[in-house]
Scaffold this active site. Structure first.
Site, PDB file in Angstrom:
ATOM      1  N   GLU B  43       0.801  -1.232   0.000  1.00  0.00           N
ATOM      2  CA  GLU B  43       0.000   0.000   0.000  1.00  0.00           C
ATOM      3  C   GLU B  43       0.826   1.271   0.000  1.00  0.00           C
ATOM      4  O   GLU B  43       0.532   2.209  -0.730  1.00  0.00           O
ATOM      5  CB  GLU B  43      -0.926   0.048   1.223  1.00  0.00           C
ATOM      6  CG  GLU B  43      -2.217  -0.711   1.083  1.00  0.00           C
ATOM      7  CD  GLU B  43      -2.022  -2.201   1.287  1.00  0.00           C
ATOM      8  OE1 GLU B  43      -0.894  -2.607   1.622  1.00  0.00           O
ATOM      9  OE2 GLU B  43      -2.993  -2.949   1.102  1.00  0.00           O
ATOM     10  N   HIS B 112     -10.642  -4.846  10.381  1.00  0.00           N
ATOM     11  CA  HIS B 112     -11.389  -4.584   9.156  1.00  0.00           C
ATOM     12  C   HIS B 112     -12.572  -3.665   9.393  1.00  0.00           C
ATOM     13  O   HIS B 112     -13.439  -3.538   8.545  1.00  0.00           O
ATOM     14  CB  HIS B 112     -11.894  -5.901   8.545  1.00  0.00           C
ATOM     15  CG  HIS B 112     -10.849  -6.655   7.802  1.00  0.00           C
ATOM     16  ND1 HIS B 112      -9.987  -7.518   8.415  1.00  0.00           N
ATOM     17  CD2 HIS B 112     -10.518  -6.671   6.489  1.00  0.00           C
ATOM     18  CE1 HIS B 112      -9.169  -8.038   7.515  1.00  0.00           C
ATOM     19  NE2 HIS B 112      -9.458  -7.539   6.333  1.00  0.00           N
TER      20      HIS B 112
END
Lengths: 440, 308
Positions: B43, B112
């Protein structure tokens, strides 16, 4: 250290069998082939050969009087390159060009030190003295449209790329005429005109940006069908960065997508006070290239002619579309990490070793010995550069500081980003904004 | 992407897989692998790569497969995305969109279920918007892509299945404007993203009890649309903020400060703020529900505030 009059480049090359050979689509007229080509025979006496270093530290971090001789291991793929037919590595014109660029870098940085101690510039200033061969060797092989991405040690990269000394000096003085309007400073040199993408304070964070510029070139070729898009990007960074995740992530992506980029490691053996050997399990950085599917080259970064040879091949490789190269330049900074660094950890013997390999002195000797230039000509160049630097300082001194009104101008490209105020108007339309006094 | 060939999508599984929430379904077949770039799992680096591409002429859209993964890109988002236009003296623009699904889902576990809007709101040079309906998702996405500024677009994991009739003709919404969802007189409820739907549920109950709340979906998390918000406050004199991010240092905290600073004299009551609990989102269903603001809490808070 004298460069021998015969061929000089000694390059350690590591490749894998999986690498593609040169494609038909070769752009340049030189006999640049894939990096399986031969390199010059090394005729420098082995005592001054590069890439040997007298290392101080033992693995337990203690420093004793023992010197450990470190060798970068040789790959069987090392080959030698034949000299050009006329025996000339470099023309007179090219030689003078290189010399002038290195003198510019050195003189500029020396002036920075002076100005800093006189209170004209502040903060963290990281000087490039000693490493000029890397900047000159690579950047002088680029076109204006090619991209350079650097770190906080970026003054000389900007200068080599063509950013006027006046603009760089002004930026360091924090004046409005600086290349970044005084908003960036020493560690953030940018130039849209000369395609200098920064100037980054955190190590490693410029490498992805460089990878992105290379991606743009590929995108323009393949998606926008622009055949003229062949820009090469060079990312410069240090040995400390090579232990950082962004380095490895970008090696992977660049090799995966065959991006037109050259990763240049300026291994000056020290990350502030951390010796490369204390920080790195496998100190041979060039070895990490093949692990990701690209050639890894090790070159003597104190020798501009060697760097230039490697640069030519790596840049041509990228421009052809054959993908990235990792080049480790063994180099050294003559000054501390920054002007605030007392530089107490590096041993005098090490400093003396590299001082004797001053790249500028080496090139000067080469030019004189090969009768490519006279003392008088070289002195004239030095004189011209000194005048240029003086002019840059005068310009910076005379330039205005940024006015208050400049404060908010460049936060957003579209200042509507400051939002809508209670009165229904966009904040950027109010007088407080243009005066720089708005609370946004 | 049809209109502008420099627009591309960069992220994990955006191409062949069509996106983890199918946002880019079918697009790789249409536009090719380079415009829907499937990245390795890196990322920080691919966000930085998108920034470099934006500086050199492209208009990338970075997708965080789950918004939480963008925490790994914090270095690039804070240092480069927000700052480079400024530190380069305005030379380089970064017309990038960073988007992805975030928020608390159905028992996805703590990592998450993150809300990053509070972490990024302090970064100068970034704009942040949150969509909550198909209509504003499309309009804000288009606006974000066309903006010269870097924009973070917050989507929500539980809202992808919403269905709504939207106009056939092209429309682009304004990035800096809030949306008046339901006009009213009694109280101003400010909300965004999924909490808009919890608020509307609560509103049904409130209306049946005789209240008339005004609901504004602020949409623009940074900067706040103080005009729309101010007009509402001047009408109702009471404010309740309902948000999904954490209580500490959240969007609500900033919004409260902004309202107090600008509209103090208009207020008849302290500004109420319902936020998620400062708790890592638990896996167990009932516990997870407790961390997030639920409609009955909204009803109760409105009733309390309206007593003023």
């Amino acid at each position: 250290m004298a460069m021998a009059t015969a061929a000089v480049a000694s390059v350690r090359l590591a490749t894998t069998n999986a690498l593609p050979r040169a494609t038909q689509r070769s752009r340049d007229n030189e006999a640049c082939s894939a990096l399986n080509s031969a390199f010059f025979k090394n005729s420098i006496p082995s005592s001054s050969r590069s890439s040997r270093k007298n290392l101080k530290t033992l693995n337990d971090g203690s420093r004793k009087g023992i010197c450990v001789r470190v060798k970068a291991s040789t790959s069987d793929m090392v080959k030698e390159k034949a000299l050009p037919a006329d025996g000339q590595l470099i023309s007179r014109h090219e030689g003078l060009d290189l010399y002038e660029d290195m003198i510019l870098g050195r003189a500029f940085e020396d002036m920075c030190a002076q100005m800093y101690y006189r209170g004209k510039m502040f903060g963290f200033v990281h000087l490039y003295n000693g490493q000029e061969a890397v900047s000159t060797g690579f950047i002088k092989g680029l076109k204006k449209a090619d991209y350079v991405c650097s770190t906080y040690r970026d003054h000389v990269h900007a200068l080599s790329k063509g950013v006027p000394a006046r603009q760089v000096m002004s930026e360091l003085f924090g004046k409005a005429t600086g290349c970044c309007r005084g908003q960036g400073g020493s560690m953030h040199m940018f130039s849209k005109e000369h395609n200098v993408l920064g100037g980054f304070a955190f190590i490693g964070e410029g490498i992805p940006v460089a990878t992105g510029a290379a991606f743009t070139t590929k995108y323009r070729r393949e998606v926008l069908k622009d055949d003229s898009a062949d820009e090469v990007t060079i990312a410069f960074f240090g040995d400390g960065t090579c232990n950082n995740g962004q380095f490895f992530e970008c090696l992977n992506m660049a090799a995966l997508w065959k991006l037109p980029i050259v990763f240049v490691v300026e291994n000056n053996l020290w990350a502030i006070g951390m010796s490369h050997y204390r920080a790195t399990s496998v100190p041979e950085i060039w070895k990490k290239g093949p692990a990701f599917g690209m050639p890894g080259i090790h070159v003597d970064g104190m020798d501009v002619l060697k760097v230039r040879e490697v640069a030519k091949e790596a840049i041509a490789r990228a421009r052809r579309g054959d993908g990235p190269t990792l080049v480790e330049c063994e180099t050294y900074r003559f000054r501390g990490h920054s002007l605030a660094d007392p530089d107490e950890l590096r041993k005098p013997a090490e400093k003396a070793h590299y001082a004797a390999r001053d790249p500028i002195a080496a090139l000067k000797n080469y030019l004189l010995e090969n009768r490519l230039a006279t003392e008088k000509e070289l002195s004239a160049i030095e004189e011209t550069i000194n005048e240029l630097i003086e002019d840059a300082v005068e310009f910076a001194e005379a330039s205005p500081l940024p006015p208050h009104s400049q404060l908010l101008e460049n936060v957003f490209a579209d200042p509507k980003g400051f939002g809508i105020g209670p009165d229904g108007r966009y904040r950027c339309e109010g007088p407080g904004f243009t005066a720089g006094t708005a609370q946004v | 992407m049809e209109r502008d060939p420099t627009v591309c999508v960069i992220g994990e599984d955006v191409g062949h897989y069509g996106g983890s929430y199918k946002v880019t379904k079918g697009m790789a077949e249409k536009f090719g692998d380079l415009r829907l770039l499937d990245t390795p799992i890196a990322e920080n680096s691919f966000t930085g790569m998108a920034i470099g591409a934006a500086m050199t002429g492209l208009r990338p859209i970075v997708e965080g497969m789950n918004m939480g993964f963008l925490l790994l890109a914090f270095n690039q988002i804070a240092n480069n995305c927000g700052m480079l236009h400024y530190t380069s003296g305005g030379q380089f623009t970064i017309p990038i969109v960073i988007r992805g699904p975030g928020g608390v889902g159905k028992q996805l576990g703590a990592e998450h279920s993150q809300r990053l809007e509070s972490y990024f709101q302090s970064v100068p040079g970034l704009q942040m918007v949150a969509c909550s309906t198909p209509y504003n998702a499309k309009g804000l996405m288009k606006a974000a892509i066309r903006s010269e500024n870097p924009v973070i677009l917050f989507e929500h994991v539980l809202l992808y299945n919403l269905k709504e009739r939207i106009p056939d003709e092209e429309y682009v919404l304004c990035l800096e404007e809030a949306e008046l969802v339901r006009p009213g007189q009694d109280i101003t409820i400010l909300t965004y993203s999924r909490m808009r739907h919890h608020v509307l549920q609560a509103v049904k109950t409130l209306v049946s009890k005789g209240y008339d709340p005004e609901v504004i979906d602020i949409r623009s998390l940074k900067p706040f649309d103080l005009f729309a918000i101010g007009n509402s406050v001047k009408k109702t004199h009471k404010v309740l903020i309902v948000e999904e991010c954490m209580r500490t240092g959240g969007i609500g905290a900033s919004l409260r400060a902004a309202i107090m600073e600008n509209f103090f004299d208009e207020l008849d009551a302290p500004i109420g703020c319902l936020s998620s609990q400062d708790v890592p989102t638990p896996y167990a269903g009932p516990l997870e529900d407790l961390t997030v603001v639920q409609p009955p809490q909204i009803v109760f808070a409105v009733e309390q505030l309206c007593k003023h």
